[in-house]
Design a protein around this motif. Structure first.
Motif, PDB file in Angstrom:
ATOM      1  N   THR A  21      -5.884  13.062  -7.142  1.00  0.00           N
ATOM      2  CA  THR A  21      -6.309  12.717  -8.493  1.00  0.00           C
ATOM      3  C   THR A  21      -5.523  13.465  -9.568  1.00  0.00           C
ATOM      4  O   THR A  21      -5.670  13.171 -10.752  1.00  0.00           O
ATOM      5  CB  THR A  21      -7.807  13.000  -8.679  1.00  0.00           C
ATOM      6  OG1 THR A  21      -8.082  14.342  -8.279  1.00  0.00           O
ATOM      7  CG2 THR A  21      -8.651  12.054  -7.840  1.00  0.00           C
ATOM      8  N   GLY A  37      -7.311   5.796 -12.790  1.00  0.00           N
ATOM      9  CA  GLY A  37      -7.223   4.369 -12.505  1.00  0.00           C
ATOM     10  C   GLY A  37      -7.647   3.473 -13.638  1.00  0.00           C
ATOM     11  O   GLY A  37      -7.642   2.251 -13.500  1.00  0.00           O
ATOM     12  N   SER A  64       0.842  -1.188   0.000  1.00  0.00           N
ATOM     13  CA  SER A  64       0.000   0.000   0.000  1.00  0.00           C
ATOM     14  C   SER A  64       0.877   1.238   0.000  1.00  0.00           C
ATOM     15  O   SER A  64       1.995   1.222   0.528  1.00  0.00           O
ATOM     16  CB  SER A  64      -0.898   0.030   1.239  1.00  0.00           C
ATOM     17  OG  SER A  64      -1.748  -1.077   1.289  1.00  0.00           O
ATOM     18  N   SER A 106      -3.623  -0.966  -8.380  1.00  0.00           N
ATOM     19  CA  SER A 106      -4.926  -0.317  -8.320  1.00  0.00           C
ATOM     20  C   SER A 106      -4.807   0.942  -7.471  1.00  0.00           C
ATOM     21  O   SER A 106      -3.783   1.168  -6.813  1.00  0.00           O
ATOM     22  CB  SER A 106      -5.972  -1.268  -7.730  1.00  0.00           C
ATOM     23  OG  SER A 106      -5.611  -1.656  -6.415  1.00  0.00           O
ATOM     24  N   ARG A 107      -5.855   1.742  -7.508  1.00  0.00           N
ATOM     25  CA  ARG A 107      -5.857   2.944  -6.686  1.00  0.00           C
ATOM     26  C   ARG A 107      -7.255   3.211  -6.165  1.00  0.00           C
ATOM     27  O   ARG A 107      -8.251   2.843  -6.802  1.00  0.00           O
ATOM     28  CB  ARG A 107      -5.332   4.162  -7.449  1.00  0.00           C
ATOM     29  CG  ARG A 107      -6.171   4.663  -8.589  1.00  0.00           C
ATOM     30  CD  ARG A 107      -5.432   5.748  -9.389  1.00  0.00           C
ATOM     31  NE  ARG A 107      -5.216   6.963  -8.616  1.00  0.00           N
ATOM     32  CZ  ARG A 107      -4.297   7.891  -8.921  1.00  0.00           C
ATOM     33  NH1 ARG A 107      -3.524   7.729  -9.979  1.00  0.00           N
ATOM     34  NH2 ARG A 107      -4.175   8.981  -8.180  1.00  0.00           N
ATOM     35  N   ASP A 108      -7.313   3.876  -5.019  1.00  0.00           N
ATOM     36  CA  ASP A 108      -8.569   4.302  -4.422  1.00  0.00           C
ATOM     37  C   ASP A 108      -8.425   5.797  -4.160  1.00  0.00           C
ATOM     38  O   ASP A 108      -7.821   6.208  -3.164  1.00  0.00           O
ATOM     39  CB  ASP A 108      -8.834   3.536  -3.121  1.00  0.00           C
ATOM     40  CG  ASP A 108     -10.182   3.862  -2.501  1.00  0.00           C
ATOM     41  OD1 ASP A 108     -10.737   4.924  -2.822  1.00  0.00           O
ATOM     42  OD2 ASP A 108     -10.662   3.061  -1.700  1.00  0.00           O
ATOM     43  N   ASN A 109      -8.958   6.595  -5.048  1.00  0.00           N
ATOM     44  CA  ASN A 109      -8.770   8.040  -4.941  1.00  0.00           C
ATOM     45  C   ASN A 109      -9.479   8.633  -3.727  1.00  0.00           C
ATOM     46  O   ASN A 109      -9.087   9.690  -3.229  1.00  0.00           O
ATOM     47  CB  ASN A 109      -9.229   8.732  -6.217  1.00  0.00           C
ATOM     48  CG  ASN A 109      -8.255   8.516  -7.362  1.00  0.00           C
ATOM     49  OD1 ASN A 109      -7.080   8.187  -7.146  1.00  0.00           O
ATOM     50  ND2 ASN A 109      -8.721   8.677  -8.582  1.00  0.00           N
ATOM     51  N   ALA A 110     -10.496   7.964  -3.239  1.00  0.00           N
ATOM     52  CA  ALA A 110     -11.188   8.446  -2.043  1.00  0.00           C
ATOM     53  C   ALA A 110     -10.312   8.312  -0.799  1.00  0.00           C
ATOM     54  O   ALA A 110     -10.500   9.036   0.176  1.00  0.00           O
ATOM     55  CB  ALA A 110     -12.489   7.685  -1.851  1.00  0.00           C
ATOM     56  N   LYS A 111      -9.356   7.380  -0.862  1.00  0.00           N
ATOM     57  CA  LYS A 111      -8.470   7.140   0.278  1.00  0.00           C
ATOM     58  C   LYS A 111      -7.059   7.647   0.029  1.00  0.00           C
ATOM     59  O   LYS A 111      -6.168   7.424   0.865  1.00  0.00           O
ATOM     60  CB  LYS A 111      -8.427   5.640   0.602  1.00  0.00           C
ATOM     61  CG  LYS A 111      -9.760   5.081   1.046  1.00  0.00           C
ATOM     62  CD  LYS A 111      -9.642   3.610   1.395  1.00  0.00           C
ATOM     63  CE  LYS A 111     -10.980   3.060   1.883  1.00  0.00           C
ATOM     64  NZ  LYS A 111     -10.898   1.613   2.216  1.00  0.00           N
ATOM     65  N   ASN A 112      -6.834   8.289  -1.116  1.00  0.00           N
ATOM     66  CA  ASN A 112      -5.481   8.753  -1.481  1.00  0.00           C
ATOM     67  C   ASN A 112      -4.477   7.600  -1.425  1.00  0.00           C
ATOM     68  O   ASN A 112      -3.367   7.748  -0.901  1.00  0.00           O
ATOM     69  CB  ASN A 112      -5.020   9.867  -0.529  1.00  0.00           C
ATOM     70  CG  ASN A 112      -5.706  11.191  -0.783  1.00  0.00           C
ATOM     71  OD1 ASN A 112      -6.634  11.268  -1.579  1.00  0.00           O
ATOM     72  ND2 ASN A 112      -5.263  12.228  -0.105  1.00  0.00           N
ATOM     73  N   TYR A 161      -2.228   0.600  -4.528  1.00  0.00           N
ATOM     74  CA  TYR A 161      -1.905  -0.727  -4.028  1.00  0.00           C
ATOM     75  C   TYR A 161      -1.161  -1.500  -5.103  1.00  0.00           C
ATOM     76  O   TYR A 161      -1.312  -1.240  -6.295  1.00  0.00           O
ATOM     77  CB  TYR A 161      -3.185  -1.465  -3.647  1.00  0.00           C
ATOM     78  CG  TYR A 161      -4.067  -0.679  -2.710  1.00  0.00           C
ATOM     79  CD1 TYR A 161      -5.165   0.035  -3.199  1.00  0.00           C
ATOM     80  CD2 TYR A 161      -3.798  -0.637  -1.347  1.00  0.00           C
ATOM     81  CE1 TYR A 161      -5.969   0.772  -2.348  1.00  0.00           C
ATOM     82  CE2 TYR A 161      -4.595   0.098  -0.488  1.00  0.00           C
ATOM     83  CZ  TYR A 161      -5.683   0.799  -0.984  1.00  0.00           C
ATOM     84  OH  TYR A 161      -6.475   1.534  -0.151  1.00  0.00           O
TER      85      TYR A 161
END
Length: 125
Positions: free
Chosen positions: A30, A55, A21, A71-77, A80
């Motif tokens: 973003t 993403g 992570s 992968s990425r989770d833009n809501a969590k900055n 992975y």
């Protein structure tokens, strides 16, 4: 300034899995394409995988295709790197990097604006 912190490294047997992570401090996450690089002693950092700002596009070094997934989770900055079927040659320090308004496909670390401190991955045979 973007502060990147990697985690999730460790020691596994060949064939095992790890999930790395990388958390970014910046709220404008973003705006940044992200990538993972790795480095072994005496060698330059090598591009492993990259991901576009939204993403939707990912890019991989030939040696990890089919085994690693970024992968990425833009809501969590966060980004992975899911690694499966690990091999001893995957042993390295893994770094995440951020590129402002980039595409995530640059394999030259000098093209990135920020880089984390790294997390060690050790794969034993």
């Amino acid at each position: 300034q973007v502060h990147l912190v990697e985690s999730g490294g460790g020691s596994v047997q060949a064939g095992g899995s790890l999930r790395l992570s990388c958390l970014a401090s910046r709220s404008t996450f973003t705006n940044y394409a992200m990538a993972w690089f790795r480095q072994t002693p005496g060698r330059e950092r090598m591009f492993v995988a990259g991901i576009s700002r939204n993403g939707f596009e990912t890019y991989y070094h030939e040696s990890v295709k089919g085994r690693f997934t970024m992968s990425r989770d833009n809501a969590k900055n966060a980004v992975y790197l899911q690694m499966i079927s690990l091999k001893p040659e995957d042993t390295a320090v893994y770094y995440c990097a951020a590129q402002a308004f980039g595409l995530g496909m640059d394999e030259d670390l000098s093209e990135y604006d920020y880089c984390g401190q790294g997390t060690q991955v050790t794969v034993s045979s």
